[in-house]
Scaffold this active site. Structure first.
Site, PDB file in Angstrom:
ATOM      1  N   CYS A   2      24.345  78.624 109.307  1.00  0.00           N
ATOM      2  CA  CYS A   2      22.931  78.261 109.240  1.00  0.00           C
ATOM      3  C   CYS A   2      22.367  78.860 107.966  1.00  0.00           C
ATOM      4  CB  CYS A   2      22.155  78.834 110.419  1.00  0.00           C
ATOM      5  SG  CYS A   2      22.843  78.389 112.010  1.00  0.00           S
ATOM      6  N   ARG A  27      23.886  74.219 104.303  1.00  0.00           N
ATOM      7  CA  ARG A  27      24.474  75.163 105.249  1.00  0.00           C
ATOM      8  C   ARG A  27      24.363  74.691 106.693  1.00  0.00           C
ATOM      9  NH1 ARG A  27      25.341  80.187 103.223  1.00  0.00           N
ATOM     10  NH2 ARG A  27      25.194  81.065 105.296  1.00  0.00           N
ATOM     11  N   TRP A  72      22.796  74.949 112.197  1.00  0.00           N
ATOM     12  CA  TRP A  72      24.068  74.244 112.410  1.00  0.00           C
ATOM     13  C   TRP A  72      24.551  74.806 113.732  1.00  0.00           C
ATOM     14  CZ3 TRP A  72      26.934  70.646 109.773  1.00  0.00           C
ATOM     15  CH2 TRP A  72      28.299  70.568 110.032  1.00  0.00           C
ATOM     16  N   ASN A  96      21.173  83.976 111.184  1.00  0.00           N
ATOM     17  CA  ASN A  96      22.402  83.269 110.826  1.00  0.00           C
ATOM     18  C   ASN A  96      23.561  84.168 111.238  1.00  0.00           C
ATOM     19  OD1 ASN A  96      24.458  81.748 109.596  1.00  0.00           O
ATOM     20  ND2 ASN A  96      24.253  82.918 107.703  1.00  0.00           N
ATOM     21  N   GLY A  97      24.484  83.623 112.014  1.00  0.00           N
ATOM     22  CA  GLY A  97      25.627  84.416 112.480  1.00  0.00           C
ATOM     23  C   GLY A  97      25.892  84.109 113.941  1.00  0.00           C
ATOM     24  N   GLU A 487      50.727  68.565 104.744  1.00  0.00           N
ATOM     25  CA  GLU A 487      49.363  68.862 104.297  1.00  0.00           C
ATOM     26  C   GLU A 487      49.367  69.360 102.842  1.00  0.00           C
ATOM     27  OE1 GLU A 487      46.540  68.142 105.153  1.00  0.00           O
ATOM     28  OE2 GLU A 487      45.196  69.590 104.243  1.00  0.00           O
ATOM     29  N   LYS A 491      47.255  67.477  99.951  1.00  0.00           N
ATOM     30  CA  LYS A 491      46.252  68.150  99.110  1.00  0.00           C
ATOM     31  C   LYS A 491      46.576  67.929  97.643  1.00  0.00           C
ATOM     32  CE  LYS A 491      43.837  68.614 101.256  1.00  0.00           C
ATOM     33  NZ  LYS A 491      43.379  68.527 102.605  1.00  0.00           N
ATOM     34  N   GLU A 494      46.079  64.172  96.461  1.00  0.00           N
ATOM     35  CA  GLU A 494      44.728  63.608  96.431  1.00  0.00           C
ATOM     36  C   GLU A 494      43.850  64.189  95.328  1.00  0.00           C
ATOM     37  OE1 GLU A 494      42.174  64.139  99.873  1.00  0.00           O
ATOM     38  OE2 GLU A 494      43.168  66.009 100.375  1.00  0.00           O
ATOM     39  N   HIS A 510      68.927  62.953 104.005  1.00  0.00           N
ATOM     40  CA  HIS A 510      69.030  61.567 104.471  1.00  0.00           C
ATOM     41  C   HIS A 510      68.382  60.587 103.483  1.00  0.00           C
ATOM     42  CE1 HIS A 510      70.742  62.962 108.183  1.00  0.00           C
ATOM     43  NE2 HIS A 510      69.743  63.810 108.332  1.00  0.00           N
ATOM     44  N   LYS A 609      34.432  61.194 101.535  1.00  0.00           N
ATOM     45  CA  LYS A 609      34.506  62.309 102.480  1.00  0.00           C
ATOM     46  C   LYS A 609      34.633  61.824 103.913  1.00  0.00           C
ATOM     47  CE  LYS A 609      34.474  66.614 103.606  1.00  0.00           C
ATOM     48  NZ  LYS A 609      35.787  67.260 103.423  1.00  0.00           N
TER      49      LYS A 609
HETATM   50  C1  F6R Z   1      42.126  64.913 103.102  1.00  0.00           C
HETATM   51  C2  F6R Z   1      41.040  64.478 103.971  1.00  0.00           C
HETATM   52  C3  F6R Z   1      41.229  63.261 104.774  1.00  0.00           C
HETATM   53  C4  F6R Z   1      40.552  63.398 106.143  1.00  0.00           C
HETATM   54  C5  F6R Z   1      40.603  62.070 106.897  1.00  0.00           C
HETATM   55  C6  F6R Z   1      40.056  62.200 108.301  1.00  0.00           C
HETATM   56  O1  F6R Z   1      41.831  66.099 102.442  1.00  0.00           O
HETATM   57  O2  F6R Z   1      40.008  65.096 104.019  1.00  0.00           O
HETATM   58  O3  F6R Z   1      42.573  62.948 104.920  1.00  0.00           O
HETATM   59  O4  F6R Z   1      41.217  64.397 106.857  1.00  0.00           O
HETATM   60  O5  F6R Z   1      39.884  61.097 106.210  1.00  0.00           O
HETATM   61  O6  F6R Z   1      38.742  62.627 108.288  1.00  0.00           O
HETATM   62  P1  F6R Z   1      38.066  63.255 109.570  1.00  0.00           P
HETATM   63  O7  F6R Z   1      38.735  64.545 109.858  1.00  0.00           O
HETATM   64  O8  F6R Z   1      36.632  63.398 109.189  1.00  0.00           O
HETATM   65  O9  F6R Z   1      38.255  62.282 110.690  1.00  0.00           O
END
Ligand code: F6R
Length: 614
Positions: A2, A27, A72, A96-97, A487, A491, A494, A510, A609
């Protein structure tokens, strides 16, 4: 996460607080409120964004001292009653906390005659302050001043807090305090600000004092005095902030992604805070609408997610199977929704989605629920679509994630999966209290372990620089480290646009071995555990093809150095928990590689996002 703000000055406080809250909105933004102290306290609160709060304020609110909050939700739904400030008589507080022992404090305060209006942990602070000030819920006569009441209240709070407090009978005074949540004071010309971060008041002043843990400050007129936990005066240094607003939003980091990687020490802590009983080796998940009977009779778990969240789901599979003995399948939303899933028996669906808005995950979960499955969501966004369509919601407490590449949302998803798997394991009698306690002791250390990795990030940066020109990268791991390899590759690809693939280490032979050359870095996640020796064999296979091996290994592993080119270390931890730490190493590797290549880190090309289309 928050945001709090306080203002003591000569100008009307309300517009200043609103403006500052807008800066803090990143936040958290499910509800907001302000309280202005003039002759008495005037409080205005609402759900929604700061603009919604602004729209309900009357014209020309008088008063030059006030506190504000953007929320939040952690305890209690995002609604007006749960939004801050919280009041007890003529005491108002923003916080906040997380107050971890709030339930115990609440019971005691109810016993003392206090009535609670909200479901929040914060309201206990308001009533505690009131009880010290007035000696009881019905009393009108003051027993001490506000500063003393704050100093008497703080020792009973377990957890984290940054608070700003006003009292109707002490006009002109604001008291603030902090422990494990950020709090900074802005020193203006005849005016003082207190906020969760400097962005809130940067346009008014760049002279700031950072409040340290267990310190309390009393703000009156244009001056501020600081005290330690014992009430002794403390002399503090004023720092001049050189950042502009944009840099300040990133807390001085070059990118949101790096800031969010650094926030993991606290977001991971916040996600398990108040949910574990280390003494008994048990997990408290009040938000889980499942009886012990349902948990015992569950025959299968179906995890549905996309992208990074899907990788977290794969870690979950190993945990649910190994710890709780429940067969678990993991599907991507986009495949599950058009498949012919066999959903029979007592199947639990778990949807993992940071945003709570991913179209494929939502559609797949709707499908699973149409078969009558019980469904849980693990999400980071309060009030998101998935939270309205599901039986139980487990919130990760990562706070808003701005960088497109998921970092702190991933590690907090992992924490939630560990908690859930342990809870199921205990209820199904698959893990002893002793083993569970050991795991929880190690879990509590994870934030400090993450911090140790962050403190030594220069080693990872140097490694990233060395191989930033690679055209292909491979990531390999076994068992729990296999999803971490996936993962790590995701990372890297992307944000740096290097072609990267993750493999179960045993699968290299394989096919993929054919791609390795002396220019291909292979990141081998070779932390201690029952697959360690097999990983060493896989590393030797890779080296025999002249590829470059970067190992992620335990701090004290001297064996691995003999076989690899670079070792990136993680602190010693419980074998089951090392994936959380390895993830942080791989996030930094991806970040610094992308930085070296000059990529658009926070907004990689072609990505969004939140993916709300099919
Ligand atoms: C990669 C990334 C995406 C999300 C995916 C699902 O860094 O952020 O692969 O993980 O688009 O998104 P959420 O978790 O919001 O359903």
């Amino acid at each position: 996460m928050c945001g709090i703000i306080g203002y003591v000055g000569e100008k009307p406080a309300a517009p200043i607080l609103i403006d500052s809250l807008k800066k803090l909105e990143y936040r958290g933004y499910d509800s907001a409120g302000i309280c202005i102290l003039n002759d008495s306290l005037k409080t205005y609160k609402t759900t929604g964004k700061i603009a919604d709060l602004e729209s309900i304020l009357p014209e020309g609110i008088e008063g030059t001292i006030g506190i504000g909050h953007t929320r939040w939700a952690t305890h209690g739904k995002p609604n007006t009653i749960n939004s801050h400030p919280h009041l007890s008589g003529d005491v108002a507080v923003v916080h906040n906390g997380i107050i971890e022992n709030y339930l115990r404090l609440k019971e005691k305060l109810i016993g003392d005659g206090y009535t609670f209006k909200s479901d929040t942990d914060t309201e206990v602070i308001a009533h505690l302050l009131h009880s010290h000030l007035y000696g009881g819920s019905d009393s009108q006569s003051k027993k001490c001043d506000l500063m003393t009441a704050v100093q008497k209240t703080l020792p009973s709070l377990e957890g984290s807090y940054a608070i700003a407090v006003l009292c109707g009978s002490e006009p002109g005074l604001m008291v603030v305090a902090r422990k494990d949540s950020p709090l900074v004071i802005g020193i203006g010309n005849g005016e003082i600000f207190a906020a969760s971060d400097v962005t809130a008041f940067l346009k008014h002043t760049k002279d700031v004092v950072f409040v340290d843990d267990n310190e309390v400050a009393s703000i009156r007129g244009g001056s501020v005095e600081f005290f330690d936990a014992d009430g002794n005066p403390v002399t503090k240094e004023t720092t001049k902030i050189e950042w502009d607003i944009e840099a300040a939003e990133k807390a001085g980091y070059e990118h949101f992604m790096l800031k969010e990687i650094h926030e993991q020490a606290s977001s991971v802590h916040d996600t398990f805070a108040g949910k574990i009983s280390e003494m008994e080796g048990t997990i408290i998940l009040d938000e889980l609408n499942m009886s012990d009977e349902q948990i015992r009779h569950m025959t299968r778990i179906e995890i549905i997610a996309c992208g990074t969240s899907w990788n977290a789901g794969l870690v979950g599979k190993y945990l649910f199977e190994q710890l709780a003995g429940i067969h678990t399948d993991v599907d991507t939303g986009s495949e599950f929704r058009y498949g012919y899933p066999v959903v029979c028996g007592e199947v639990l669906t778990i949807a993992i989605t940071q945003s709570g808005e991913t179209a494929d995950t939502l559609a797949a979960v709707r499908g699973a629920r149409s078969y009558g499955c019980q469904a849980i969501a693990i999400t980071n966004v309060v009030g998101s679509t998935i939270t309205r369509e599901i039986d139980s919601v487990l919130y990760t407490r990562a706070g808003p994630e701005i960088g497109v590449a998921a970092t702190k949302s991933f590690t907090t998803q992992l924490i939630t999966l560990y908690l859930l798997a342990l809870k199921f394991a205990r209820i199904r009698g698959k893990i002893s209290a002793e083993d569970s306690k050991n795991l929880l002791v190690a879990l509590k250390k994870i934030p400090a372990d993450i911090q140790k990795i962050l403190n030594k990030k220069a080693v990872i940066q140097e490694c990233a620089r060395q191989f930033a020109d690679a055209e292909d990268y491979f990531f390999i791991g076994r068992h729990l480290n296999y999803p971490i390899a996936l993962e790590g590759a995701l990372k890297l690809k992307e944000i740096s646009y290097i072609h990267a693939e993750g493999y179960a280490a045993g699968e290299l032979k394989h096919g993929p071995l054919a791609l390795l050359t002396d220019k291909t870095p292979v990141v081998a996640i070779a932390t201690k555990g029952h697959t360690y020796d097999k990983m060493l064999s896989n590393i030797k296979e890779v080296k025999a093809r002249d590829a470059i091996v970067i190992a992620v290994a335990n701090k004290d592993d001297t064996e691995i150095e003999k076989y690899v080119d670079v070792v990136l270390r993680i602190p010693e931890t419980h074998d089951l928990l090392s994936p959380i730490l390895s993830s942080v190493v791989l996030q930094l590797l991806a970040y610094y590689t992308a930085l070296e290549r000059g990529c658009s880190i926070d907004k990689p090309r072609n990505l969004a996002k939140s993916v709300t289309v099919e």
